[in-house]
Design a protein around this motif. Sequence first.
Motif, PDB file in Angstrom:
ATOM      1  N   GLN A  47      16.346  38.368  -3.003  1.00 14.14           N
ATOM      2  CA  GLN A  47      15.670  37.142  -1.840  1.00 14.14           C
ATOM      3  C   GLN A  47      15.835  35.775  -2.566  1.00 14.14           C
ATOM      4  N   LYS A  48      16.264  34.973  -1.782  1.00 16.91           N
ATOM      5  CA  LYS A  48      16.406  33.519  -1.846  1.00 16.91           C
ATOM      6  C   LYS A  48      15.539  32.575  -1.164  1.00 16.91           C
ATOM      7  N   ASN A  49      14.611  31.885  -1.781  1.00 14.63           N
ATOM      8  CA  ASN A  49      13.863  30.891  -0.641  1.00 14.63           C
ATOM      9  C   ASN A  49      14.158  29.583  -1.417  1.00 14.63           C
ATOM     10  N   HIS A  50      14.880  28.809  -0.674  1.00 18.42           N
ATOM     11  CA  HIS A  50      15.585  27.784  -1.142  1.00 18.42           C
ATOM     12  C   HIS A  50      14.628  26.332  -0.685  1.00 18.42           C
ATOM     13  N   ARG A  51      13.470  26.507   0.281  1.00 21.06           N
ATOM     14  CA  ARG A  51      12.677  25.650   0.643  1.00 21.06           C
ATOM     15  C   ARG A  51      11.357  25.173  -0.316  1.00 21.06           C
ATOM     16  N   ASP A  52      10.776  26.403  -0.642  1.00 16.85           N
ATOM     17  CA  ASP A  52       9.651  25.754  -1.638  1.00 16.85           C
ATOM     18  C   ASP A  52       9.586  27.052  -2.637  1.00 16.85           C
ATOM     19  N   PRO A  53      10.316  27.373  -3.539  1.00 16.02           N
ATOM     20  CA  PRO A  53      10.084  28.692  -4.306  1.00 16.02           C
ATOM     21  C   PRO A  53       8.942  28.649  -5.315  1.00 16.02           C
ATOM     22  N   ASN A  54       8.414  27.429  -5.382  1.00 14.60           N
ATOM     23  CA  ASN A  54       7.298  27.294  -6.503  1.00 14.60           C
ATOM     24  C   ASN A  54       5.939  27.335  -5.458  1.00 14.60           C
ATOM     25  N   ARG A  55       6.022  27.367  -4.158  1.00 14.47           N
ATOM     26  CA  ARG A  55       4.904  27.485  -3.449  1.00 14.47           C
ATOM     27  C   ARG A  55       4.003  26.344  -3.529  1.00 14.47           C
ATOM     28  N   VAL A  56       4.405  25.364  -3.831  1.00 13.58           N
ATOM     29  CA  VAL A  56       3.623  23.876  -3.956  1.00 13.58           C
ATOM     30  C   VAL A  56       2.929  23.822  -2.708  1.00 13.58           C
ATOM     31  N   LYS A  96      -0.765  32.757  -2.410  1.00  9.32           N
ATOM     32  CA  LYS A  96      -0.508  34.022  -1.986  1.00  9.32           C
ATOM     33  C   LYS A  96      -0.238  33.974  -0.650  1.00  9.32           C
ATOM     34  N   VAL A  97      -0.615  33.309   0.207  1.00  5.10           N
ATOM     35  CA  VAL A  97      -0.347  33.214   1.691  1.00  5.10           C
ATOM     36  C   VAL A  97       1.012  32.724   1.857  1.00  5.10           C
ATOM     37  N   GLN A  98       1.348  31.772   1.124  1.00 13.30           N
ATOM     38  CA  GLN A  98       2.696  31.151   1.510  1.00 13.30           C
ATOM     39  C   GLN A  98       3.724  32.077   0.639  1.00 13.30           C
ATOM     40  N   GLY A  99       3.388  32.808  -0.482  1.00  9.37           N
ATOM     41  CA  GLY A  99       4.337  33.808  -0.917  1.00  9.37           C
ATOM     42  C   GLY A  99       4.433  34.946   0.135  1.00  9.37           C
ATOM     43  N   ASN A 100       3.407  35.516   0.809  1.00 13.90           N
ATOM     44  CA  ASN A 100       3.700  36.515   1.740  1.00 13.90           C
ATOM     45  C   ASN A 100       4.574  36.239   2.850  1.00 13.90           C
ATOM     46  N   GLN A 101       4.319  34.894   3.443  1.00 22.42           N
ATOM     47  CA  GLN A 101       5.197  34.398   4.517  1.00 22.42           C
ATOM     48  C   GLN A 101       6.730  34.367   3.953  1.00 22.42           C
ATOM     49  N   GLN A 102       6.923  34.027   2.741  1.00 24.57           N
ATOM     50  CA  GLN A 102       8.226  33.659   2.218  1.00 24.57           C
ATOM     51  C   GLN A 102       8.859  35.144   1.970  1.00 24.57           C
ATOM     52  N   GLU A 103       7.933  36.143   1.643  1.00 27.69           N
ATOM     53  CA  GLU A 103       8.657  37.649   1.518  1.00 27.69           C
ATOM     54  C   GLU A 103       9.136  38.084   2.884  1.00 27.69           C
TER      55      GLU A 103
END
Length: 119
Positions: A47-56, A96-103
């Motif tokens: 999985q590649k998350n280009h926009r905000d991988p650190n979930r800042v 956590k919420v952002q991580g779930n959305q990125q997943e």
Amino acid sequence: MKASRIALSLGLMSIMTVAGAQTYGPQDDGRRFNDGSKVVCKNVEVQKNHRDPNRVAGTAVGAVVGGLLGNQVGSGSGKKAATVGGAIAGGAVGRKVQGNQQETKGDRVVESRCERVYP
């Protein structure tokens, strides 16, 4: 003088270790070595998350909301502690919420990963 010699020898050892490290690619798939080991390649989904991988963004928004909610609780020094606690908890929840959305929305790509396998 002694410290510089130690630093120099440690630096040389690290360079030698990196130089001795071997990476393998798909072109090496099936390659055999004298010790009986061989290179095995597998296609894996990554999985590649280009926009905000650190979930800042999620962490920051969560911390602000949590801090505002925590500020509504208590009085005096308890209010300060509740604000800080709310900010910390909110930041964790936002991350956590952002991580779930990125997943669920992240880009998935297939990559070939190769490694040397010993018998």
